[in-house]
Design an enzyme around this catalytic site. Structure first.
Site, PDB file in Angstrom:
ATOM      1  N   LEU A 118      53.518 -48.887 -28.307  1.00 47.70           N
ATOM      2  CA  LEU A 118      54.239 -48.372 -27.134  1.00 47.70           C
ATOM      3  C   LEU A 118      55.733 -48.577 -27.330  1.00 47.70           C
ATOM      4  O   LEU A 118      56.157 -49.641 -27.775  1.00 47.70           O
ATOM      5  CB  LEU A 118      53.798 -49.111 -25.870  1.00 47.70           C
ATOM      6  CG  LEU A 118      52.400 -48.811 -25.331  1.00 47.70           C
ATOM      7  CD1 LEU A 118      52.142 -49.632 -24.071  1.00 47.70           C
ATOM      8  CD2 LEU A 118      52.235 -47.323 -25.046  1.00 47.70           C
ATOM      9  N   HIS A 131      49.697 -36.084 -30.120  1.00 49.15           N
ATOM     10  CA  HIS A 131      48.444 -36.818 -29.942  1.00 49.15           C
ATOM     11  C   HIS A 131      47.267 -35.862 -30.186  1.00 49.15           C
ATOM     12  O   HIS A 131      47.272 -34.733 -29.689  1.00 49.15           O
ATOM     13  CB  HIS A 131      48.375 -37.409 -28.531  1.00 49.15           C
ATOM     14  CG  HIS A 131      47.169 -38.250 -28.325  1.00 49.15           C
ATOM     15  ND1 HIS A 131      47.045 -39.520 -28.867  1.00 49.15           N
ATOM     16  CD2 HIS A 131      46.010 -37.992 -27.688  1.00 49.15           C
ATOM     17  CE1 HIS A 131      45.854 -40.011 -28.543  1.00 49.15           C
ATOM     18  NE2 HIS A 131      45.208 -39.111 -27.831  1.00 49.15           N
ATOM     19  N   ASN A 185      56.091 -37.121 -28.638  1.00 48.79           N
ATOM     20  CA  ASN A 185      54.919 -37.698 -29.300  1.00 48.79           C
ATOM     21  C   ASN A 185      53.895 -36.599 -29.523  1.00 48.79           C
ATOM     22  O   ASN A 185      53.806 -35.652 -28.741  1.00 48.79           O
ATOM     23  CB  ASN A 185      54.308 -38.788 -28.415  1.00 48.79           C
ATOM     24  CG  ASN A 185      53.077 -39.443 -29.037  1.00 48.79           C
ATOM     25  OD1 ASN A 185      53.065 -39.739 -30.248  1.00 48.79           O
ATOM     26  ND2 ASN A 185      52.032 -39.669 -28.247  1.00 48.79           N
TER      27      ASN A 185
HETATM   28  C1  GAR Z   1      48.036 -37.890 -35.897  1.00 46.50           C
HETATM   29  O1  GAR Z   1      46.781 -37.271 -35.747  1.00 46.50           O
HETATM   30  C2  GAR Z   1      48.661 -38.137 -34.536  1.00 46.50           C
HETATM   31  O2  GAR Z   1      48.380 -37.128 -33.613  1.00 46.50           O
HETATM   32  C3  GAR Z   1      48.019 -39.436 -34.138  1.00 46.50           C
HETATM   33  O3  GAR Z   1      48.044 -40.199 -35.334  1.00 46.50           O
HETATM   34  C4  GAR Z   1      47.867 -39.320 -36.439  1.00 46.50           C
HETATM   35  C5  GAR Z   1      48.887 -39.633 -37.482  1.00 46.50           C
HETATM   36  O4  GAR Z   1      48.631 -38.908 -38.635  1.00 46.50           O
HETATM   37  N1  GAR Z   1      48.713 -40.078 -33.073  1.00 46.50           N
HETATM   38  C6  GAR Z   1      48.106 -40.777 -32.127  1.00 46.50           C
HETATM   39  O5  GAR Z   1      46.924 -40.990 -32.098  1.00 46.50           O
HETATM   40  C7  GAR Z   1      49.046 -41.284 -31.031  1.00 46.50           C
HETATM   41  N2  GAR Z   1      48.304 -41.922 -30.006  1.00 46.50           N
HETATM   42  P1  GAR Z   1      49.722 -38.775 -39.776  1.00 46.50           P
HETATM   43  O6  GAR Z   1      50.192 -40.197 -40.113  1.00 46.50           O
HETATM   44  O7  GAR Z   1      48.990 -38.144 -40.914  1.00 46.50           O
HETATM   45  O8  GAR Z   1      50.835 -37.924 -39.236  1.00 46.50           O
END
Ligand code: GAR
Length: 191
Positions: free
Chosen positions: A91, A108, A106
């Site tokens: 956070l 998600h 952000n």
């Molecule tokens: C992504 O799918 C993003 O949407 C998620 O983490 C992943 C990071 O992937 N974020 C969350 O869950 C936020 N709560 P990456 O490191 O390959 O970009």
């Protein structure tokens, strides 16, 4: 015209970071990666793209406020105007939030407000819903909360595996995030 400078905050693989870096016409220049997980793959990706990295372990600080003050100083020193969270599993506290009000986005992997938090793809898959998706939003002090800017649906197909679903969701993320960044930053530049 010089592009506004941006930082990406990430904790993991960095596929969304890579999507921003390889987007031909991103409206911002990504000048800094902030990473709270020493050893995360995103750090190597940033180094390959020649992007400055600021890697720090929150456990090395006495308090969250102390950690955030260090992060804030690094983004201010780099002249950053926008912050994009891309798998930053933490956070953002008031110190940074108030300095960058309405300047932190952000992404998600769900149709928020459904399935916030960790493992959103798994959560949706296990819940047996037929649709999930991707959300890009401004952040507030909550976990994956704040005004939604864009959402795109992804169907969960009969016989889908979690890997196949994740793959389709990430493809959507890699298109959607740069598009949304461009639209909000262009609007802000026009204002
Ligand atoms: C992504 O799918 C993003 O949407 C998620 O983490 C992943 C990071 O992937 N974020 C969350 O869950 C936020 N709560 P990456 O490191 O390959 O970009």
């Amino acid at each position: 015209m010089t592009k506004p400078k941006a930082a990406v905050f990430a904790s993991g693989t960095g596929s969304n970071f890579e999507a921003m870096m390889t987007c031909e016409n991103l409206a911002c220049e990504i000048v800094l990666l902030v990473c709270d997980k020493p050893g995360a793959s995103v750090i190597e990706k940033a180094e390959c793209f020649g992007v400055q990295t600021f890697v720090l372990n929150p456990k090395d600080f006495d308090s969250k406020g102390d950690y955030e003050a260090n992060v804030l100083q690094s983004v201010l020193d780099a002249g950053v105007e926008w912050i994009f969270l891309a798998g930053y599993m933490r956070l953002v506290g008031p110190t940074i939030l108030h300095t960058y009000e309405e300047k932190i986005l952000n992404i998600h992997p769900s149709l928020l407000p459904a399935f916030p938090g960790k493992d959103a793809i798994n959560q949706a898959y296990l819940a047996g819903v037929h649709q999930t998706g991707v959300t890009v939003h401004y952040i507030d002090e909550g976990m994956d909360t704040g005004p939604i800017i864009a959402q795109e649906q992804v169907e969960i197909l009969p016989g889908d595996t979690i890997e196949a679903l994740k793959d389709r969701i990430q493809k959507v993320e890699h298109m959607l995030y740069p598009e949304v960044i461009n639209s909000v930053v262009m609007e802000w530049l026009k204002a």
